[in-house]
Design a protein around this motif. Structure first.
Motif, PDB file in Angstrom:
ATOM      1  N   PRO A  14      40.669  38.983   9.162  1.00  0.00           N
ATOM      2  CA  PRO A  14      40.140  39.784   8.823  1.00  0.00           C
ATOM      3  C   PRO A  14      41.782  41.358   9.116  1.00  0.00           C
ATOM      4  N   VAL A  15      42.428  41.563   8.090  1.00  0.00           N
ATOM      5  CA  VAL A  15      42.749  42.814   8.326  1.00  0.00           C
ATOM      6  C   VAL A  15      42.793  44.152   7.312  1.00  0.00           C
ATOM      7  N   GLN A  16      42.696  45.005   7.145  1.00  0.00           N
ATOM      8  CA  GLN A  16      42.621  45.765   6.459  1.00  0.00           C
ATOM      9  C   GLN A  16      44.099  46.731   6.204  1.00  0.00           C
ATOM     10  N   MET A  17      44.556  46.559   4.837  1.00  0.00           N
ATOM     11  CA  MET A  17      45.930  47.111   4.330  1.00  0.00           C
ATOM     12  C   MET A  17      45.462  48.629   2.811  1.00  0.00           C
ATOM     13  N   THR A  18      46.518  49.082   3.549  1.00  0.00           N
ATOM     14  CA  THR A  18      46.572  49.651   2.064  1.00  0.00           C
ATOM     15  C   THR A  18      47.460  50.875   1.699  1.00  0.00           C
ATOM     16  N   ASP A  19      48.151  50.174   0.539  1.00  0.00           N
ATOM     17  CA  ASP A  19      49.477  50.098   0.448  1.00  0.00           C
ATOM     18  C   ASP A  19      49.962  49.460   0.300  1.00  0.00           C
ATOM     19  N   GLY A  20      50.074  48.540   1.328  1.00  0.00           N
ATOM     20  CA  GLY A  20      50.748  47.377   1.648  1.00  0.00           C
ATOM     21  C   GLY A  20      50.878  47.642   2.939  1.00  0.00           C
ATOM     22  N   VAL A  21      50.511  48.676   3.648  1.00  0.00           N
ATOM     23  CA  VAL A  21      50.618  48.697   5.284  1.00  0.00           C
ATOM     24  C   VAL A  21      48.879  48.988   5.682  1.00  0.00           C
ATOM     25  N   TYR A  22      49.412  47.882   6.768  1.00  0.00           N
ATOM     26  CA  TYR A  22      48.602  47.126   7.726  1.00  0.00           C
ATOM     27  C   TYR A  22      47.971  48.402   8.176  1.00  0.00           C
ATOM     28  N   ASP A  23      46.654  48.610   8.132  1.00  0.00           N
ATOM     29  CA  ASP A  23      45.679  50.163   8.828  1.00  0.00           C
ATOM     30  C   ASP A  23      45.751  49.467  10.682  1.00  0.00           C
ATOM     31  N   VAL A  24      46.183  50.344  11.032  1.00  0.00           N
ATOM     32  CA  VAL A  24      44.966  50.286  12.707  1.00  0.00           C
ATOM     33  C   VAL A  24      44.624  50.859  13.881  1.00  0.00           C
ATOM     34  N   SER A  25      43.641  50.682  13.631  1.00  0.00           N
ATOM     35  CA  SER A  25      42.856  51.450  14.456  1.00  0.00           C
ATOM     36  C   SER A  25      43.090  52.389  15.382  1.00  0.00           C
ATOM     37  N   ALA A  26      42.656  54.075  16.410  1.00  0.00           N
ATOM     38  CA  ALA A  26      43.269  54.448  16.652  1.00  0.00           C
ATOM     39  C   ALA A  26      42.825  53.708  18.794  1.00  0.00           C
ATOM     40  N   ASN A  27      41.910  52.776  18.468  1.00  0.00           N
ATOM     41  CA  ASN A  27      41.731  52.341  19.792  1.00  0.00           C
ATOM     42  C   ASN A  27      42.455  51.324  20.388  1.00  0.00           C
TER      43      ASN A  27
ATOM     44  N   ASP B 167      56.078  51.277  24.990  1.00  0.00           N
ATOM     45  CA  ASP B 167      55.210  51.706  26.105  1.00  0.00           C
ATOM     46  C   ASP B 167      53.432  51.459  24.774  1.00  0.00           C
ATOM     47  N   TRP B 168      53.541  51.546  23.279  1.00  0.00           N
ATOM     48  CA  TRP B 168      52.882  51.418  22.634  1.00  0.00           C
ATOM     49  C   TRP B 168      52.606  50.393  21.592  1.00  0.00           C
ATOM     50  N   PHE B 169      53.886  49.263  22.023  1.00  0.00           N
ATOM     51  CA  PHE B 169      53.279  48.465  20.596  1.00  0.00           C
ATOM     52  C   PHE B 169      54.062  46.769  21.326  1.00  0.00           C
ATOM     53  N   LYS B 170      54.056  45.666  21.517  1.00  0.00           N
ATOM     54  CA  LYS B 170      54.253  44.806  21.855  1.00  0.00           C
ATOM     55  C   LYS B 170      54.398  43.444  20.909  1.00  0.00           C
TER      56      LYS B 170
ATOM     57  N   VAL C  94      50.244  43.529  19.064  1.00  0.00           N
ATOM     58  CA  VAL C  94      49.426  44.363  19.724  1.00  0.00           C
ATOM     59  C   VAL C  94      49.653  45.314  20.244  1.00  0.00           C
ATOM     60  N   PHE C  95      48.523  46.196  19.555  1.00  0.00           N
ATOM     61  CA  PHE C  95      48.670  48.050  19.580  1.00  0.00           C
ATOM     62  C   PHE C  95      47.553  48.963  21.128  1.00  0.00           C
ATOM     63  N   GLU C  96      48.775  49.399  21.701  1.00  0.00           N
ATOM     64  CA  GLU C  96      47.408  50.410  22.563  1.00  0.00           C
ATOM     65  C   GLU C  96      47.100  51.154  21.769  1.00  0.00           C
ATOM     66  N   ALA C  97      46.200  51.559  22.461  1.00  0.00           N
ATOM     67  CA  ALA C  97      44.962  53.046  22.346  1.00  0.00           C
ATOM     68  C   ALA C  97      45.741  53.849  21.708  1.00  0.00           C
TER      69      ALA C  97
ATOM     70  N   GLN D 260      48.449  53.005  12.591  1.00  0.00           N
ATOM     71  CA  GLN D 260      48.062  53.114  13.805  1.00  0.00           C
ATOM     72  C   GLN D 260      48.024  54.823  13.888  1.00  0.00           C
ATOM     73  N   VAL D 261      46.452  54.921  13.026  1.00  0.00           N
ATOM     74  CA  VAL D 261      46.115  56.367  13.389  1.00  0.00           C
ATOM     75  C   VAL D 261      45.694  57.266  14.517  1.00  0.00           C
ATOM     76  N   ALA D 262      45.704  58.185  14.133  1.00  0.00           N
ATOM     77  CA  ALA D 262      45.585  59.340  15.440  1.00  0.00           C
ATOM     78  C   ALA D 262      44.631  59.359  16.276  1.00  0.00           C
ATOM     79  N   ASN D 263      44.167  59.571  17.389  1.00  0.00           N
ATOM     80  CA  ASN D 263      43.063  59.959  17.714  1.00  0.00           C
ATOM     81  C   ASN D 263      42.344  61.134  17.577  1.00  0.00           C
ATOM     82  N   LYS D 264      41.428  61.432  17.652  1.00  0.00           N
ATOM     83  CA  LYS D 264      41.027  62.526  16.540  1.00  0.00           C
ATOM     84  C   LYS D 264      40.809  63.398  17.977  1.00  0.00           C
TER      85      LYS D 264
END
Length: 144
Positions: free
Chosen positions: A43-56, A97-100, A111-114, A140-144
Protein backbone atom coordinates in the motif's frame (compact mmCIF):
# COMPACT_ATOMS: atom_id res chain seq x y z
CA UNK A 1 51.31 -1.43 -53.24
CA UNK A 2 48.80 -3.32 -51.11
CA UNK A 3 49.97 -6.65 -49.75
CA UNK A 4 47.79 -9.69 -49.16
CA UNK A 5 47.86 -9.03 -45.38
CA UNK A 6 46.83 -5.40 -45.91
CA UNK A 7 43.90 -6.54 -48.11
CA UNK A 8 42.75 -8.97 -45.42
CA UNK A 9 42.87 -6.27 -42.72
CA UNK A 10 41.11 -3.77 -45.00
CA UNK A 11 38.32 -6.30 -45.63
CA UNK A 12 38.04 -7.04 -41.91
CA UNK A 13 37.82 -3.33 -41.18
CA UNK A 14 35.16 -2.76 -43.84
CA UNK A 15 33.11 -5.71 -42.59
CA UNK A 16 33.42 -4.55 -38.97
CA UNK A 17 32.24 -1.05 -39.83
CA UNK A 18 29.34 -2.47 -41.83
CA UNK A 19 28.28 -4.78 -38.97
CA UNK A 20 28.58 -2.01 -36.38
CA UNK A 21 26.59 0.37 -38.56
CA UNK A 22 23.86 -2.22 -39.08
CA UNK A 23 23.69 -3.10 -35.37
CA UNK A 24 23.49 0.53 -34.29
CA UNK A 25 20.28 0.99 -36.24
CA UNK A 26 17.08 0.30 -34.38
CA UNK A 27 13.52 -0.32 -35.41
CA UNK A 28 12.48 2.13 -32.69
CA UNK A 29 13.51 5.71 -33.42
CA UNK A 30 14.52 7.91 -30.51
CA UNK A 31 11.59 8.73 -28.27
CA UNK A 32 9.53 5.72 -29.34
CA UNK A 33 10.34 3.45 -26.37
CA UNK A 34 7.38 2.20 -24.39
CA UNK A 35 6.98 4.20 -21.16
CA UNK A 36 8.16 2.43 -18.02
CA UNK A 37 5.30 0.86 -16.08
CA UNK A 38 5.82 0.58 -12.32
CA UNK A 39 3.68 -1.15 -9.72
CA UNK A 40 3.91 -0.49 -5.98
CA UNK A 41 4.50 -3.62 -3.95
CA UNK A 42 2.29 -2.82 -1.01
CA UNK A 43 0.00 0.00 0.00
CA UNK A 44 1.10 3.52 -0.87
CA UNK A 45 -0.54 6.90 -0.55
CA UNK A 46 -0.32 9.45 -3.35
CA UNK A 47 -1.35 13.08 -3.63
CA UNK A 48 -1.31 14.65 -7.10
CA UNK A 49 1.17 12.08 -8.44
CA UNK A 50 3.51 12.37 -5.44
CA UNK A 51 4.09 9.48 -3.04
CA UNK A 52 3.40 10.51 0.56
CA UNK A 53 6.10 9.46 3.03
CA UNK A 54 5.58 9.45 6.80
CA UNK A 55 7.82 11.56 9.03
CA UNK A 56 8.64 8.31 10.83
CA UNK A 57 10.31 6.95 7.71
CA UNK A 58 9.37 3.91 5.67
CA UNK A 59 10.42 1.48 2.95
CA UNK A 60 8.65 1.66 -0.40
CA UNK A 61 9.07 -1.06 -3.01
CA UNK A 62 8.15 -1.05 -6.68
CA UNK A 63 8.50 -3.45 -9.59
CA UNK A 64 8.94 -2.48 -13.22
CA UNK A 65 6.43 -4.38 -15.32
CA UNK A 66 8.01 -3.97 -18.74
CA UNK A 67 11.80 -3.56 -18.38
CA UNK A 68 14.05 -6.15 -16.77
CA UNK A 69 17.05 -4.25 -15.42
CA UNK A 70 16.46 -0.55 -14.77
CA UNK A 71 19.11 1.34 -12.87
CA UNK A 72 19.29 4.56 -10.89
CA UNK A 73 20.10 7.70 -12.89
CA UNK A 74 20.00 10.44 -10.26
CA UNK A 75 17.95 11.99 -7.46
CA UNK A 76 17.17 15.61 -6.62
CA UNK A 77 15.91 17.29 -3.48
CA UNK A 78 15.65 21.04 -2.96
CA UNK A 79 18.16 21.74 -5.74
CA UNK A 80 20.72 19.23 -4.44
CA UNK A 81 21.59 16.38 -6.81
CA UNK A 82 22.65 12.86 -5.86
CA UNK A 83 24.28 10.36 -8.19
CA UNK A 84 25.18 6.68 -7.92
CA UNK A 85 28.84 5.94 -7.13
CA UNK A 86 29.76 5.49 -10.79
CA UNK A 87 33.48 5.41 -10.04
CA UNK A 88 32.75 2.09 -8.31
CA UNK A 89 30.66 0.96 -11.32
CA UNK A 90 27.59 0.97 -9.08
CA UNK A 91 24.62 2.26 -11.04
CA UNK A 92 22.10 0.62 -8.78
CA UNK A 93 22.36 2.63 -5.55
CA UNK A 94 21.95 6.23 -4.48
CA UNK A 95 22.13 7.21 -0.87
CA UNK A 96 22.17 10.27 1.34
CA UNK A 97 21.86 10.66 5.09
CA UNK A 98 18.04 10.44 4.92
CA UNK A 99 17.24 8.15 1.99
CA UNK A 100 18.63 5.22 0.02
CA UNK A 101 17.37 3.89 -3.30
CA UNK A 102 18.53 0.70 -4.95
CA UNK A 103 17.54 -1.41 -7.92
CA UNK A 104 17.87 -5.16 -8.27
CA UNK A 105 16.68 -6.74 -11.50
CA UNK A 106 13.24 -5.14 -12.10
CA UNK A 107 12.78 -4.05 -8.44
CA UNK A 108 13.27 -0.65 -6.83
CA UNK A 109 13.46 -0.19 -3.07
CA UNK A 110 13.50 3.26 -1.48
CA UNK A 111 14.27 3.57 2.23
CA UNK A 112 13.42 6.82 4.02
CA UNK A 113 14.92 7.54 7.44
CA UNK A 114 12.83 9.39 10.02
CA UNK A 115 12.49 13.11 9.33
CA UNK A 116 13.63 14.83 12.53
CA UNK A 117 13.46 18.28 10.92
CA UNK A 118 10.61 20.76 10.85
CA UNK A 119 10.70 20.88 7.02
CA UNK A 120 9.15 18.52 4.52
CA UNK A 121 11.63 16.72 2.28
CA UNK A 122 10.76 16.40 -1.42
CA UNK A 123 12.63 13.83 -3.50
CA UNK A 124 12.60 13.17 -7.22
CA UNK A 125 14.24 9.88 -8.12
CA UNK A 126 14.93 9.12 -11.77
CA UNK A 127 15.54 5.60 -13.03
CA UNK A 128 16.43 4.51 -16.55
CA UNK A 129 16.62 1.44 -18.73
CA UNK A 130 18.67 3.00 -21.53
CA UNK A 131 16.86 5.63 -23.57
CA UNK A 132 13.76 5.55 -21.38
CA UNK A 133 13.44 7.37 -18.05
CA UNK A 134 10.94 7.43 -15.22
CA UNK A 135 10.85 9.89 -12.33
CA UNK A 136 9.30 8.97 -8.99
CA UNK A 137 8.18 11.90 -6.85
CA UNK A 138 8.12 11.61 -3.07
CA UNK A 139 7.33 14.03 -0.26
CA UNK A 140 8.30 13.19 3.30
CA UNK A 141 6.30 15.22 5.79
CA UNK A 142 7.99 17.29 8.47
CA UNK A 143 8.31 16.22 12.07
CA UNK A 144 5.81 18.31 14.07
Amino acid sequence: METKTMKIWRNILVMTVAVLSFNSCSDDPDGKWDPMVWKAEGPVQMTDGVYDVSANGTVLAFSCQNYSFPWVEHAESNGEYYYPPREANDYHTISADWFKAETNENKLKVVFEANETKKERPLQLTVTAGDIFYTFKFKQVANK
